[in-house]
Design a protein around this motif. Structure first.
Motif, PDB file in Angstrom:
ATOM      1  N   GLU A 141     -48.264 -48.030 123.438  1.00 40.02           N
ATOM      2  CA  GLU A 141     -47.443 -47.823 122.243  1.00 40.02           C
ATOM      3  C   GLU A 141     -47.181 -49.138 121.515  1.00 40.02           C
ATOM      4  O   GLU A 141     -47.180 -49.175 120.283  1.00 40.02           O
ATOM      5  N   CYS A 144     -50.199 -49.983 119.429  1.00 42.90           N
ATOM      6  CA  CYS A 144     -50.273 -49.107 118.253  1.00 42.90           C
ATOM      7  C   CYS A 144     -49.189 -49.446 117.231  1.00 42.90           C
ATOM      8  O   CYS A 144     -49.438 -49.415 116.015  1.00 42.90           O
ATOM      9  N   GLU A 145     -48.000 -49.773 117.706  1.00 44.98           N
ATOM     10  CA  GLU A 145     -46.900 -50.141 116.806  1.00 44.98           C
ATOM     11  C   GLU A 145     -47.166 -51.457 116.086  1.00 44.98           C
ATOM     12  O   GLU A 145     -46.556 -51.738 115.047  1.00 44.98           O
ATOM     13  N   LYS A 181     -47.550 -40.263 121.816  1.00 41.62           N
ATOM     14  CA  LYS A 181     -46.861 -40.656 120.588  1.00 41.62           C
ATOM     15  C   LYS A 181     -47.845 -41.119 119.516  1.00 41.62           C
ATOM     16  O   LYS A 181     -47.631 -40.879 118.314  1.00 41.62           O
ATOM     17  N   TYR A 182     -48.928 -41.767 119.936  1.00 40.69           N
ATOM     18  CA  TYR A 182     -49.849 -42.361 118.959  1.00 40.69           C
ATOM     19  C   TYR A 182     -51.290 -41.872 119.093  1.00 40.69           C
ATOM     20  O   TYR A 182     -52.186 -42.415 118.457  1.00 40.69           O
ATOM     21  N   GLN A 185     -52.847 -41.030 115.846  1.00 41.08           N
ATOM     22  CA  GLN A 185     -53.180 -42.220 115.062  1.00 41.08           C
ATOM     23  C   GLN A 185     -54.553 -42.759 115.470  1.00 41.08           C
ATOM     24  O   GLN A 185     -55.370 -43.131 114.619  1.00 41.08           O
TER      25      GLN A 185
END
Length: 443
Positions: A141, A144-145, A181-182, A185
């Motif tokens: 994460e 990705c963030e 969560k990603y 994406q």
């Protein structure tokens, strides 16, 4: 009080750190070379023993130097490998946290986008990102963030080294697993790679997309146009991956748009072929490349893909009949500008003719007996035997199986007898599906 042995170890550590602090680029490279040779594969406790419980003091110096010099384009490979020894050591989570706290992930991602940095150095950066991602969900994460998916995908598209690109694929696969969560994406980032100019990147992106598709379980509408455009490639290994991806996608909600798109590719837009004809008349150098016009490559690949899909799924073959696939295949068979389109379309049409008596009847009528017998004798080499008039007959055909199906009267069972021939009426599932197709075609 510390023992004499411990004092000596601390003294050696301080001496080593002082040597590093005072060293220039050349001497630091030598220190790193020796460090790698001595410590590669060691665990966290072993590194602490080597550095008298002060390994973090050396790691902070390495990461600080990395942040100072990475934008200069200096050789980073040994420096990154040395950091990797700390991050990959067993029982070394503290080193990972220390590296991340000073912005290690952002630095590694920025390295990927700098043109002056060597490909080998960027590969080492990718390997460090792999180590970080493999430490768990929160680290994936974090990457990705930090806009990592975009940076990594762009690097995959621009990289000139297949070995490096394969390392990037490993990283992207790590980011799509165990990262709810990603993961979408990452999935969208992979789709965005499909139009890129690197065949290897396209190939790897589609391989990873198949993995991501199974994990996510849903599709993004943009994937249809993107994967269909990839069929225009000259690279067979890329075409293979595109077809494999399409075979997966037909089990999702993009099935119908995908099938309609494939059938549409069998008849290239007139404006595209007209442009080509205009160029041929004005520039003789264009003539040798006509066989590689992207729309013709798509046409041939679409014919091949339709054949593969239809052979694997009878219901899908029926659905294609309602999209006028027979008319489109015959049109492709008349494309004398691209022999591979003719060959592959002919082979696929042969399957439909053998499978459906209704198709056989309409194709025979549209071709005429002489051409139809040539087709039956050897569909694969038909394009070598037909003349320009026969090619025009194929290209201008008016076959409309959909209309014939709509005119089919009576119960679904009696229609099936006309459609398939006798002997296939016991399959309840098949009858139900066919009835549904008929009702949909009338709406």
């Amino acid at each position: 009080m510390t023992s004499i042995k411990e004092q000596a170890a601390i003294s050696r550590l301080l001496s080593f750190l002082q040597e590093w602090d005072n060293a220039g680029k050349g001497l630091r490279t030598q220190i790193l070379t020796k460090f790698i040779e001595t410590n590669e594969g060691k665990t966290g406790p072993e590194l602490e023993l080597e550095f008298s419980q002060g390994a973090s003091l050396f790691l902070i110096r390495l990461t600080t130097w990395l942040r100072i010099i990475y934008m200069t384009g200096l050789d980073l490979e040994k420096l990154l490998r040395s950091i990797g020894i700390f991050l990959s050591a067993v029982s070394s989570n503290r080193y990972l946290i220390e590296f991340l706290e000073i912005g290690g992930v952002l630095t590694l991602l920025e390295i990927l986008g700098l043109e002056k940095i060597k490909e080998e150095d960027k590969k080492e950066s990718i390997k460090l990102l792999q180590i970080i991602a493999n430490n768990g969900r929160k680290y994936k994460e974090l990457i990705c963030e930090s806009y990592g998916v975009r940076a990594i995908a762009e690097f995959l598209a621009k990289s000139k080294s297949e070995e490096t690109q394969e390392e990037v694929q490993i990283l992207l696969e790590a980011l799509v697993h165990g990262n709810p969560k990603y993961q979408n994406q990452v999935y969208k980032g992979l789709i965005a790679l499909l139009p890129c100019g690197s065949p290897k990147a396209q190939q790897l992106a589609m391989q990873t997309l198949r993995t991501a598709q199974a994990i996510i379980g849903a599709t993004h509408p943009s994937i249809v146009d993107c994967v269909l455009k990839v069929l225009g490639t000259m690279h067979l290994e890329v075409q293979y991956e595109a077809i494999e991806l399409i075979k997966d996608l037909i089990h999702y909600d993009v099935r119908m748009p995908l099938l309609r798109g494939l059938v549409a590719l069998l008849i290239p837009p007139l404006k595209e072929t007209s442009k080509l004809q205009a160029k041929i008349f004005t520039d003789s150098s264009v003539l040798p490349i006509t066989t590689q016009l992207p729309v013709f490559l798509q046409q041939a690949a679409a014919a091949k893909t339709i054949g593969i899909l239809a052979r694997n799924d009878l219901k899908l073959a029926e659905e294609l009949l309602h999209m006028r696939v027979v008319h489109s295949l015959m049109t492709a068979m008349g494309n004398t500008d691209h022999s591979n389109s003719q060959r592959l379309a002919s082979l696929t049409l042969e399957y439909f003719v053998q499978l459906f008596p209704l198709v056989e009847e309409h194709v025979r009528k549209a071709m005429g007996e002489e051409l139809y017998q040539l087709f039956l004798s050897n569909a694969e080499i038909l394009y070598t035997k037909i003349d320009s008039i026969q090619a025009d007959i194929l290209a201008a055909n008016k076959v409309n199986i959909t209309k014939a199906l709509q005119l089919c009267e009576g119960t679904a069972a009696s229609c099936l007898n006309f459609f398939m021939g006798p002997g296939d009426l016991n399959d309840v599932e098949y009858v139900t599906h066919f009835e549904k197709l008929r009702s949909e075609s009338k709406e």
